[in-house]
Scaffold this motif. Sequence first.
Motif, PDB file in Angstrom:
ATOM      1  N   ARG A 211     165.460 126.361  88.726  1.00  0.00           N
ATOM      2  CA  ARG A 211     166.877 126.706  88.551  1.00  0.00           C
ATOM      3  C   ARG A 211     167.031 128.046  87.854  1.00  0.00           C
ATOM      4  NH1 ARG A 211     167.183 121.138  87.374  1.00  0.00           N
ATOM      5  NH2 ARG A 211     167.297 121.532  85.119  1.00  0.00           N
ATOM      6  N   ALA A 212     166.134 128.338  86.927  1.00  0.00           N
ATOM      7  CA  ALA A 212     166.193 129.642  86.255  1.00  0.00           C
ATOM      8  C   ALA A 212     165.959 130.761  87.253  1.00  0.00           C
ATOM      9  CB  ALA A 212     165.145 129.699  85.135  1.00  0.00           C
ATOM     10  N   PHE A 213     165.010 130.574  88.163  1.00  0.00           N
ATOM     11  CA  PHE A 213     164.739 131.614  89.159  1.00  0.00           C
ATOM     12  C   PHE A 213     165.888 131.751  90.148  1.00  0.00           C
ATOM     13  CE2 PHE A 213     160.464 131.572  87.569  1.00  0.00           C
ATOM     14  CZ  PHE A 213     159.962 132.822  87.881  1.00  0.00           C
ATOM     15  N   ARG A 214     166.577 130.664  90.443  1.00  0.00           N
ATOM     16  CA  ARG A 214     167.666 130.740  91.399  1.00  0.00           C
ATOM     17  C   ARG A 214     168.823 131.601  90.896  1.00  0.00           C
ATOM     18  NH1 ARG A 214     169.386 126.114  95.359  1.00  0.00           N
ATOM     19  NH2 ARG A 214     170.298 128.032  96.177  1.00  0.00           N
ATOM     20  N   GLU A 215     168.891 131.788  89.577  1.00  0.00           N
ATOM     21  CA  GLU A 215     169.928 132.669  89.048  1.00  0.00           C
ATOM     22  C   GLU A 215     169.716 134.116  89.504  1.00  0.00           C
ATOM     23  OE1 GLU A 215     170.286 132.266  84.862  1.00  0.00           O
ATOM     24  OE2 GLU A 215     170.798 130.135  84.930  1.00  0.00           O
ATOM     25  N   PHE A 216     168.505 134.410  89.974  1.00  0.00           N
ATOM     26  CA  PHE A 216     168.195 135.764  90.446  1.00  0.00           C
ATOM     27  C   PHE A 216     168.208 135.868  91.973  1.00  0.00           C
ATOM     28  CE2 PHE A 216     166.448 135.865  86.189  1.00  0.00           C
ATOM     29  CZ  PHE A 216     166.759 137.144  85.749  1.00  0.00           C
ATOM     30  N   GLU A 217     168.648 134.824  92.664  1.00  0.00           N
ATOM     31  CA  GLU A 217     168.511 134.842  94.115  1.00  0.00           C
ATOM     32  C   GLU A 217     169.321 135.964  94.751  1.00  0.00           C
ATOM     33  OE1 GLU A 217     171.681 131.351  95.457  1.00  0.00           O
ATOM     34  OE2 GLU A 217     169.627 130.816  94.951  1.00  0.00           O
ATOM     35  N   ASP A 218     170.467 136.336  94.160  1.00  0.00           N
ATOM     36  CA  ASP A 218     171.229 137.464  94.702  1.00  0.00           C
ATOM     37  C   ASP A 218     170.431 138.761  94.648  1.00  0.00           C
ATOM     38  OD1 ASP A 218     173.436 136.072  95.463  1.00  0.00           O
ATOM     39  OD2 ASP A 218     174.610 136.509  93.675  1.00  0.00           O
ATOM     40  N   HIS A 219     169.624 138.910  93.613  1.00  0.00           N
ATOM     41  CA  HIS A 219     168.909 140.158  93.413  1.00  0.00           C
ATOM     42  C   HIS A 219     167.856 140.404  94.492  1.00  0.00           C
ATOM     43  CE1 HIS A 219     170.328 140.741  89.119  1.00  0.00           C
ATOM     44  NE2 HIS A 219     170.692 139.518  89.381  1.00  0.00           N
ATOM     45  N   PHE A 220     167.399 139.351  95.144  1.00  0.00           N
ATOM     46  CA  PHE A 220     166.395 139.546  96.178  1.00  0.00           C
ATOM     47  C   PHE A 220     166.960 140.283  97.389  1.00  0.00           C
ATOM     48  CE2 PHE A 220     164.266 136.419  93.633  1.00  0.00           C
ATOM     49  CZ  PHE A 220     162.931 136.761  93.750  1.00  0.00           C
ATOM     50  N   GLY A 221     168.287 140.350  97.463  1.00  0.00           N
ATOM     51  CA  GLY A 221     168.886 141.103  98.551  1.00  0.00           C
ATOM     52  C   GLY A 221     168.569 142.582  98.496  1.00  0.00           C
ATOM     53  N   LEU A 222     168.318 143.119  97.304  1.00  0.00           N
ATOM     54  CA  LEU A 222     167.976 144.538  97.205  1.00  0.00           C
ATOM     55  C   LEU A 222     166.672 144.813  97.932  1.00  0.00           C
ATOM     56  CD1 LEU A 222     168.526 147.344  96.044  1.00  0.00           C
ATOM     57  CD2 LEU A 222     167.253 146.668  93.992  1.00  0.00           C
ATOM     58  N   ALA A 223     165.655 143.996  97.684  1.00  0.00           N
ATOM     59  CA  ALA A 223     164.381 144.194  98.370  1.00  0.00           C
ATOM     60  C   ALA A 223     164.549 143.987  99.875  1.00  0.00           C
ATOM     61  CB  ALA A 223     163.335 143.225  97.810  1.00  0.00           C
ATOM     62  N   ALA A 224     165.279 142.940 100.250  1.00  0.00           N
ATOM     63  CA  ALA A 224     165.438 142.643 101.672  1.00  0.00           C
ATOM     64  C   ALA A 224     166.219 143.731 102.394  1.00  0.00           C
ATOM     65  CB  ALA A 224     166.136 141.304 101.838  1.00  0.00           C
TER      66      ALA A 224
END
Length: 849
Positions: A186-199
């Motif tokens: 759940r802690a990592f899911r708080e960063f799921e939006d940020h993975f859009g930068l790499a993608a």
Amino acid sequence: MPADHQADARRRHFLYQDGVVVSSVVRALDSLGLLEAGPGQGCGLPETGYLGVVRRCLAGVGWFDGDAGPATWTPSGRAALRHRAPLVEAGRLLTRFAGGADARRSPWDDETSAAFSAAVGRLEEWHAGTERDEVVGACLEGALLVPVMLSLRAGEDIDRLPVDAERFLALLGWVDAEGRWTPKGRAFREFEDHFGLAASYLPLLARLEELLRGELVVSPGDDAWHCERTLQVQTGSAARHRYFADADPIFREMFAYGRPPAFIADMGCGDGSWLVHLHSLLGDSVRYVGIDADQVALDAARQKLRAAGVPDPLLLLGDVASPQDLRDRLAEHGLSIEDGLHIRSFADHGRVFRGGSPSEVPATASGAYVAPDGTPLSAASVEADLVAHLERWKPYIGKHGMVLVEAHSVPAHVASQHLGTLHAAAFDAYRGLTHQYPVEYSTFMTCCRRAGLTASSHLERRYPATRPFVAVSVNRFVCAQPNPLEVIQAAAGTGREPVTTRRASDWSPEPGSDLDDGRGLHELLYFDGDLSQPRRWSAGATGVVVREVMAAINARAERARRGEVIRVLDYGAGTGLASIELAKVCIAQDLPERLAGLGIGFELHLVDLPTGWFAQGYELLKDVPWARFHSLRGEGGEFRGLLDVMGGDHVDVVMANMVFHLLREGPMRHAAASIADVLAPGGNLVFNAPDLGPATRNSVLFHDPNRLLRKYWLQALDAADPADCPEPLREAVARARSTGRADAQKRADRRILPTPQSIEGVVEALEPFMTGTSFGQTFELLAEENLATALVPSNQAEYLSEITDRATREEVIRFIMRECVFPELSKGPAGTGLGYNIEWKFGVFERRQ
């Protein structure tokens, strides 16, 4: 959420961003047949700017030494390449998701699902092995995480993903045996939006070979083949919300005390998140304007602003590099560009390159930069372009200034020592490959100064605040004025100054006093003595003190009654740095007019020992009607208590800027008692000190370089055969005084304590009288500024008093600093690339009632 899970999630997020780019680079080099040799000079590829970006990316994770001759893999890089096959396959997996949203949409095609499953298998083998490299792990896991996290971000449930996705998440410990999210997950899911930068940059990374062969050039502003812009806009604001909130004090100050602008214009507004945030802070009191070069961003902003109830927002196409075009567009809507407050986040480094005058900049940026035609750009060219860019904006920000949230590059050798605390390798690669031009924070601020801009130091924020680098900064810039104190002096006698008070100065320097030493210190604190341009090493720390003092003044003003006087005492004022910076903020907040309207008096009392430093402070501030000057030494040479200095008047605030580190244990106790004596009950003490221990792993104390200077000098002085010393030490040792060694050491120890005092000792001295908190921050001290510190006349004369000839002494100082001290400290964990990270201690205390 447990703090350890949050910290781990943040660290892994940074590593995964780097891992996505590094695995893509490894894949491209393998495809080009260059993985063993690396992207060094003479590798058979054309010397494009893109090649330089790739070198820097690998150097940023410590795998490649681009400065070596010949450039080559480091031991860490060679160790990582033992995992060549899984690294290459990780990069290949990412290319499968480079086709946009359709490529990532679940269910994936059979071939992609099989490739994902095989990658999970390779990761399981890697996890089972004994050789675990953190960056290699970030590459292998990051390549799998991007498609998984984006699918989850799109609202898909975990049970809709391929079974291997759950297997992968279980391997990371993010889901349990029943497929439920763990606290760590759940802690990592708080960063799921940020993975859009790499993608969003996967299309670019998938075509690295073409870029490196010189067959393809990125052209910002065309069809944007290299970037999935919709995804970037959607996810870009996620990483910015913290900075938007931290910039709130800038807007509160302007709207509470200043003259508010007619509109706020966000250049590069993206999806409008900052404007929406500001509307929640400021309401409908101002009009909101969003400008972006991309229609996709403006469409997203229009929807977000409408949903937030922002009335009549104006959305315009525009380019951050063309303020003249913005001027014309605003005029079409009845707005004058000068009447607005211009703000932007992470936009200035993305400007289109136009050029400037490279001969007028220091060329200290360490990044790898690409010209519009794909050729390499020098640091001097990039810095000159930045100065010219800021100069184009200067004519339009005279009324309200501008607020910039900016991202900065970090020297590769520094970034490689702090993996997981930033994503410099990925950031520099994204920006470099797309012809963007971030520079280090110190370089950025130098370019702002050369463009005639100055930052409001009391409002500055830097991220992180305790590491030897700055990745992001928040500043309000205004046009520099040669002497900002003239505004105060001109107000005298106009009725706009605080009511006249009876307390007068009781000290002034003797006629004809030598100001050489004071000017030396003043120019160490201000560039060329220009009061509008404080040097960053001390400006940021002084700004923290000024911010707290102004908060206390404003709180006192709310309670004060007509006829009362608010008094601030600058303890150990020296050349007046803290008082000057405080006076500038008083102007910005219209304090004189506000207090005059309330019938409240204001006095600023500068107190110090009579020295050339204090004499310089008197010359700078003597015409400010609030300022009063007092000597700590009585007519008989005795020290005076502060209440005696003040003639029995109590003060509301005492600020001690760069003072307490100079006091030994006994004098510190006396100072604490004297300060408590003069403070009114409930009054505040605010202090900073750059030489109070302990330093952290990533910092040194202000005088540690100077202590090394004396150490190396004494080694030369004690050499068995002075002839073995290098010049100029050989001559200096021969000419040094042979007697008075003990006296010379006492003089040196009085000037700089050989063992620094601790913050605990200061707090212990204050505790009988006050309650409060202390904390630490770090600021960069450039090597050239450290040298200037050692060369201040009174400093050098006392610290190396064995050398009586000033010219010889200065030659010795320059030699030891440049040849011994700088190399030793710059290679350590406090090294910043251009200097070192200095630990400052701060305290905010209140006098007990």
